[in-house]
Design an enzyme around this catalytic site. Sequence first.
Site, PDB file in Angstrom:
ATOM      1  N   TYR A   3       0.965  -1.146   0.049  1.00 38.79           N
ATOM      2  CA  TYR A   3       0.074  -0.011  -0.034  1.00 38.79           C
ATOM      3  C   TYR A   3       0.838   1.240   0.075  1.00 38.79           C
ATOM      4  O   TYR A   3       2.036   1.320   0.748  1.00 38.79           O
ATOM      5  CB  TYR A   3      -0.922  -0.054   1.396  1.00 38.79           C
ATOM      6  CG  TYR A   3      -1.622   1.298   1.312  1.00 38.79           C
ATOM      7  CD1 TYR A   3      -3.108   1.268   0.739  1.00 38.79           C
ATOM      8  CD2 TYR A   3      -1.411   2.318   1.866  1.00 38.79           C
ATOM      9  CE1 TYR A   3      -3.783   2.319   1.033  1.00 38.79           C
ATOM     10  CE2 TYR A   3      -2.011   3.617   2.131  1.00 38.79           C
ATOM     11  CZ  TYR A   3      -3.273   3.508   1.601  1.00 38.79           C
ATOM     12  OH  TYR A   3      -3.983   4.591   1.520  1.00 38.79           O
TER      13      TYR A   3
ATOM     14  N   GLU B 157      -3.197   7.368  -4.166  1.00 39.69           N
ATOM     15  CA  GLU B 157      -3.380   6.376  -3.470  1.00 39.69           C
ATOM     16  C   GLU B 157      -3.104   4.996  -4.708  1.00 39.69           C
ATOM     17  O   GLU B 157      -3.701   5.169  -5.626  1.00 39.69           O
ATOM     18  CB  GLU B 157      -4.408   5.951  -2.920  1.00 39.69           C
ATOM     19  CG  GLU B 157      -4.563   4.527  -2.048  1.00 39.69           C
ATOM     20  CD  GLU B 157      -6.043   4.318  -1.457  1.00 39.69           C
ATOM     21  OE1 GLU B 157      -5.942   4.588  -0.364  1.00 39.69           O
ATOM     22  OE2 GLU B 157      -6.702   3.905  -1.960  1.00 39.69           O
TER      23      GLU B 157
END
Length: 369
Positions: free
Chosen positions: A99, A187
């Site tokens: 992530y 993101e």
Amino acid sequence: MKLHEYQAKEIFAAYGIPIQKGAVVERPEQVEDVALAYPVVLKAQVLVGGRGKAGGIKVARTPDEARERAAQILGMTIKGEAVRRLLVVEAAEIGAEYYLAFTVDRAARRLVAIASAAGGVDIEDVARTTPEKIVKHHVDPTAGFHPYNAREMGRALGFGGKHLLQFAAIAHGLWRICAEMDAELAEINPLAKVDDSLLAIDAKLIIDDNATFRHEGLPRNEELTELEAAAQSQDLSYVELDGDVAIIGNGAGLVMSTLDMIAHFGGRPANFLDVGGGATTENMSQAMSIVLRKSGVRALFVNIFGGITRCDDIARAIAAQPPAVPMVVRLTGTNEEEGRMILQAAGIHALTDPESAAQEAVRLAAGAQ
Ligand code: GDP
Ligand code: MN
């Protein structure tokens, strides 16, 4: 403003962040024409999150299968949003999922880089259950985010050698996107290890609405309804709601309390519309046409507290084009007398008390049904 995955990925690619080869389609039969190696992944392009879990992401092994799955996904509505486009990409064989994101930490008053070796899942869950698996770096706004900051984060995730350099290049690219495009969220989840290299499988990008004027080439904001987009192009602050009492007021606070009053008396506001301070007759005319264009509107409530905005300017707009639906006008403040006279000449009576005006608007909307 939120961008679709395919729009975000175009920007990612321009900043050197590796993405899968892919194409965007709008009709199932277009899938067969895209020159991609099978298997492919078909991905619903919607602005809401959690597409995978909602069935908006499917793998296809043959062109036939791809067309069939494309038809399925293009017919879906995910969390209220109809799927109008698909991103088709060559499926990647994912080794590990990470992530990586930059987002605004309001409490810290700066951007924060967040990374984790536990990617692909909800980062909120990781933060709650295993916070030690999350690496954070708050970015000093004067110093910025440098490649060595990115390498430090990469090392903390366990990267070394060429993977560390790849991670640092991706993280630094994501930072430059934030800084140059005024992103409030950038993101990658998951950032995956594929064939021994890192690849952005997913992309999320939210541009600060207050900064969109600085960026010419941005795509159309698809979060807005048709009417909201029309209002925005006329500099009117309009939000579509699902009720039947159209509302126009001046000043965000007054409009918010007007919505509350309508709801308090049992009505349902059809919209929020703030004509703003210093609204002219033309602004008011435009505001009226916007709120009345919404289907299902049964009454119009105009609540004006004249200050810099003059009641006579507002009254002129109303008198020039009285609405087809019943209307209640509450008018007070600057040039109130002139405003009342203009309305009276057009056969319109204006109230001064906002509460009784709101009650009347609710009554009219109910009676018109
Ligand atoms: P999201 O559900 O909106 O977050 O969409 P993602 O693009 O993140 O996809 C959801 C999940 O589908 C990912 O976490 C992956 O596990 C899986 N996925 C997506 N694309 C691929 C791919 O090309 N190959 C493989 N193996 N899995 C994929
Ligand atoms: Mn994702």
